[in-house]
Design an enzyme around this catalytic site. Structure first.
Site, PDB file in Angstrom:
ATOM      1  N   SER A 258      -3.513  -5.009  -8.425  1.00 29.92           N
ATOM      2  CA  SER A 258      -3.688  -5.872  -7.418  1.00 29.92           C
ATOM      3  C   SER A 258      -4.264  -5.076  -6.074  1.00 29.92           C
ATOM      4  O   SER A 258      -4.095  -3.203  -6.275  1.00 29.92           O
ATOM      5  CB  SER A 258      -2.453  -6.218  -7.017  1.00 29.92           C
ATOM      6  N   ASP A 259      -5.148  -5.367  -5.421  1.00 33.13           N
ATOM      7  CA  ASP A 259      -5.518  -5.225  -4.024  1.00 33.13           C
ATOM      8  C   ASP A 259      -4.550  -5.194  -3.551  1.00 33.13           C
ATOM      9  O   ASP A 259      -3.585  -5.570  -3.499  1.00 33.13           O
ATOM     10  CB  ASP A 259      -6.762  -6.255  -3.720  1.00 33.13           C
ATOM     11  N   TRP A 260      -4.378  -4.296  -2.240  1.00 35.43           N
ATOM     12  CA  TRP A 260      -3.339  -3.885  -2.100  1.00 35.43           C
ATOM     13  C   TRP A 260      -2.843  -4.989  -0.942  1.00 35.43           C
ATOM     14  O   TRP A 260      -3.444  -6.084  -0.251  1.00 35.43           O
ATOM     15  CB  TRP A 260      -3.343  -2.630  -0.437  1.00 35.43           C
ATOM     16  N   SER A 261      -1.411  -5.551  -1.688  1.00 37.66           N
ATOM     17  CA  SER A 261      -1.105  -7.113  -1.221  1.00 37.66           C
ATOM     18  C   SER A 261      -1.781  -8.038  -1.620  1.00 37.66           C
ATOM     19  O   SER A 261      -1.790  -9.012  -1.030  1.00 37.66           O
ATOM     20  CB  SER A 261      -0.651  -6.959   0.736  1.00 37.66           C
ATOM     21  N   GLY A 262      -2.570  -8.204  -2.627  1.00 39.84           N
ATOM     22  CA  GLY A 262      -3.022  -9.301  -3.212  1.00 39.84           C
ATOM     23  C   GLY A 262      -2.435  -9.688  -4.382  1.00 39.84           C
ATOM     24  O   GLY A 262      -2.896  -9.954  -4.921  1.00 39.84           O
TER      25      GLY A 262
END
Ligand code: BGC
Length: 763
Positions: A255-259
């Site tokens: 995932s993208d960071w905090s995605g």
């Protein structure tokens, strides 16, 4: 497409989807991984699926008991971000402007080796999306420009280069085309939804990812936005359907960071959540398996894909050097000296910087300079910023470029805007030479060769006298200057879209110099499209150079070009308009800051040069355009198309699949060859571009290119193959690529608007 299910996969070994003969290295890696992960307990499997805090941008859980060390992931596409003893390579957009896949490969190879020496296992790049659908997107500079074929070929080369040493995580999948509303924060309950129809998805957004997967990409990062209303990182249709299903992607999705926005993301195809997970931590996936909402096979698959990526790239799952070795959290404290740099990368780095420059105006023989007697230098961008210090905010988090003083914004306001994903505050970095993008596209230079220092060195050689004033916006100008160089820039960062395509303050600086100097040469360190119509027609503005973001060898490269040691060979990887309004709906990302923003990607469907063609808008500089110091004469083209005429409409052997999808899509069906003569008096490289106009279409699109250095007076043959996919259109009904019947025109150009030869293909 959403009918893809893990239930089917549960019946067979991991690699059942991959053709063992075509992808034997993957099959072997998956096989080995598949013998390791069943040795892990459910708790251990759960732990390897998300991130824990470390010096890396992200670090997955480890299982030392079976030899799995986990994966240290770090930004970014321009070099190892936020540590010392590394190099700042040219930004993605400069590589896009180089149109040089070999250069991209070598750059990535040197960069990958730096990641490896610094204990990083996963390099968080290259960037395919944003692909420049919206002109003002704050992250367009991280990618390779506004065309799927250009981005696909450069991304594939970058994946191969990086993966000589580390895993490449190609980002951001998919439909990530604006920073506005990218995150569900700041009063915004959900991220923007990119609403993309199936045809555009395949032909415009998925295309380059397909090239990257075919090149062996072992990781893909899913994006912050929603796709057709569902978050990209929990989008079954995108992850299981398109990526792991149709493209047959065997690696892991991070995932993208905090995605990550739900626990359901596991079943939807997300394999690793970063930088941590409130949905999967504390044994939540074990509980899901126990209560039957997640299959044990899928939990195994999540870990297997990571270990397989490791076997595929490293041949092993135990790390050497150890994860995070050489990444530092406090630069002021004593720490081991881990030099990531290889001195052998120097010529390639300089070449990246050189080839990323695009000369777009050159009148009165302004360039190259001929041993000027008096040269005057102006503009805030002409010399390096004042500080490069080991403070965590500048170096560790956001890259050195945040030390730059940004016009109209303190670093705090900037960070605020980044976090909120809103605000229109950025225009120019007035604190010094802009050589990198900001945000996770920022790089960390070992030194900086700025224009001023490089020009000073040249003045020493040539006995040139220099005047300079990098401070004033209405500078004094010596009337007997041979030339006046004006340096301005155009900054942008992740988290916020740009305020405009030109800034009035920099424009008036240029005009103020031009009013007093008959030979004014403008150099712009631009992150992306930067309009020049405020001064383009001024008779005293004799030359304009888009310098893009060259990395730490910025000045050194510029001097080689301005003094003619090298002829410019970069070409624009985007379209520069005369007016911002020419981009229409494509100027801004759409959406509302308050709720449920929607961006309809069919309004319009085509972007950049295809949009300009379709609407008969004359650009200031077309996509693919760039001047040089010589002239090229194109000869006739030869096209061998027997294979194309006799080919079946649909791809043969649809069950023979490799990473990237159906293998026959990559078969070359047409071979185009054109001779080009360097008819001028200096050596230079030409980029030959192949565009296709499909039956019944008004517009043409890039499907192949090649760059070759041609000594003056000689002729070079450019041979460019077109694959079955290059020659096909996506058919929504039958869900496959089909060769169109009718007349397809092959256009051979020196730019998208400068067509030098053409040929007809019929079926
Ligand atoms: C960016 C990614 C980056 C990640 C880790 C995110 O905000 O969108 O491109 O790799 O942070 O730093």
């Amino acid at each position: 497409l959403s009918s893809f299910s893990f239930a089917a996969q549960d019946q067979s070994p991991w690699f059942a989807h991959y053709n063992p003969s075509a992808a034997s290295k993957w099959a072997a890696a998956l096989n080995r991984a598949g013998t390791m992960t069943p040795q892990m307990t459910s708790e251990e499997l759960n732990n390897v699926t998300y991130g824990f805090s470390s010096a890396c941008s992200g670090m997955t859980g480890s299982v030392p008991r079976v030899g799995w060390d986990g994966l240290c992931m770090n930004d970014a596409g321009e070099g190892v971000r936020g540590t010392d003893l590394v190099n700042a390579y040219a930004e993605g957009i400069s590589i896009g402007a180089s149109w040089n896949a070999e250069l991209a490969y070598e750059r990535a190879r040197y960069m990958g080796a730096e990641f490896r020496r610094k204990g990083v296992k996963v390099a968080l790049g290259p960037v395919i999306e944003p692909i420049g659908r919206t002109a003002l997107n704050g992250r367009n500079m991280e990618g390779f420009g506004a065309d799927p074929s250009l981005a696909g070929k450069l991304a594939a080369a970058s994946v191969r280069g990086l993966q000589a040493s580390v895993i490449a995580s190609v980002k951001h999948f998919v439909g990530y085309e604006q920073e506005l509303d990218r995150m569900p924060i700041g009063g915004n309950p959900v991220s923007v939804s990119s609403n993309i129809n199936d045809k555009d998805m395949h032909e415009l957004y998925l295309w380059a990812f397909q090239d990257a997967v075919a090149a062996g990409a072992a990781s893909i990062m899913c994006s912050y936005n929603r796709v057709n209303q569902t978050y990209a990182c929990e989008n079954d249709a995108a992850l299981n359907g398109l990526l792991k299903g149709e493209l047959n992607f065997p690696g892991f999705v991070v995932s993208d960071w905090s995605g990550q926005h739900s626990g359901d993301s596991a079943a939807a195809g997300l394999d690793v959540a970063m930088p941590s997970s409130s949905y999967w931590d504390n044994g939540q996936l074990v509980a899901a398996v126990n209560n039957g909402t997640l299959s044990k096979e899928r939990l195994l698959d999540m870990a297997t894909r990571q270990l397989a990526a490791s076997y595929y790239v490293f041949g092993d799952i135990t790390s050497s050097p150890p994860n995070g070795y050489g990444l530092v959290t406090d630069y002021t404290a004593p720490h081991p000296l881990v030099d990531g740099r290889d001195p052998a990368s120097k010529p390639n780095r300089l070449q990246q910087a050189i080839e990323g420059h695009v000369l777009v105006k050159n009148t009165n023989n302004a360039l190259p300079l001929q041993k000027p007697k008096i040269l005057s230098l102006f503009g805030y961008d002409g010399r390096a910023q004042m500080v490069n210090s080991p403070s965590s905010n500048t170096l560790s988090n956001y890259g050195w470029a945040f030390g730059t003083q940004v016009m109209n914004a303190s670093v705090d306001t900037l960070l605020q805007a980044m976090v909120g994903g809103k605000g229109d505050i950025l225009q120019s970095a007035t604190g010094g030479t802009l050589f990198t993008g900001l945000g996770s596209g920022a790089s960390t230079p070992a030194y900086i060769s700025d224009p001023f220092s490089a020009i000073s060195d040249r003045a020493y050689d040539d006995d040139t006298y220099l005047w300079w004033d990098f401070k004033s916006y209405e500078p004094q100008v010596s009337a007997i200057s041979d030339a006046c160089l004006v340096f301005v820039n155009d900054v942008s960062t992740e988290g916020v879209d740009r305020a405009g395509l030109a800034d009035p303050v920099s424009d008036s600086l240029v005009l103020n110099v031009a009013a007093k100097c008959a030979n004014t040469i403008v150099v712009i360190h631009n992150t992306y499209i930067r309009l020049v119509d405020a001064f383009y027609d001024h008779p005293n503005v004799t030359a304009i150079v888009y310098a893009h973001l060259p990395g730490q060898d910025s000045g050194r490269a510029l001097v080689k070009l301005l003094w003619g040691d090298k002829s410019p060979s970069g070409k624009l990887p985007y379209t520069v308009a005369k007016n911002a309004s020419d981009y229409g709906q494509l100027l801004h990302g759409s959406g509302t800051p308050v709720n449920n923003s929607q961006s309809d990607f069919s309004q319009p469907s085509l972007f950049d040069y295809r949009y300009f063609q379709a609407n008969n808008i004359e650009p200031r500089f077309p996509f693919g355009f760039g001047l040089t110091y010589t002239t090229f004469t194109y000869g006739n083209i030869t096209v061998s198309s027997t294979g194309f005429r006799n080919a079946s409409t649909s791809p043969p052997n649809p069950n023979r699949r490799i990473p990237g999808g159906v293998k026959s899509l990559f078969d070359p069906l047409v071979s185009v060859s054109v001779t080009v003569t360097n008819s001028g008096s200096v050596d230079a490289a030409e980029v030959v571009q192949i565009y296709l106009q499909f039956p019944g279409e008004k517009t043409h699109l890039l499907r192949g290119f090649r760059k070759i250095e041609i000594p003056h007076g000689s002729t070079q043959e450019f041979a460019i193959d077109l694959s079955r996919r290059d020659l096909s259109r996506w058919d929504v009904t039958s869900q496959q690529w089909l060769l169109p019947n009718g007349t397809t025109t092959i256009l051979v150009g020196a730019s998208s608007a400068d067509i030098r030869a053409s040929a007809i293909l019929t079926r």
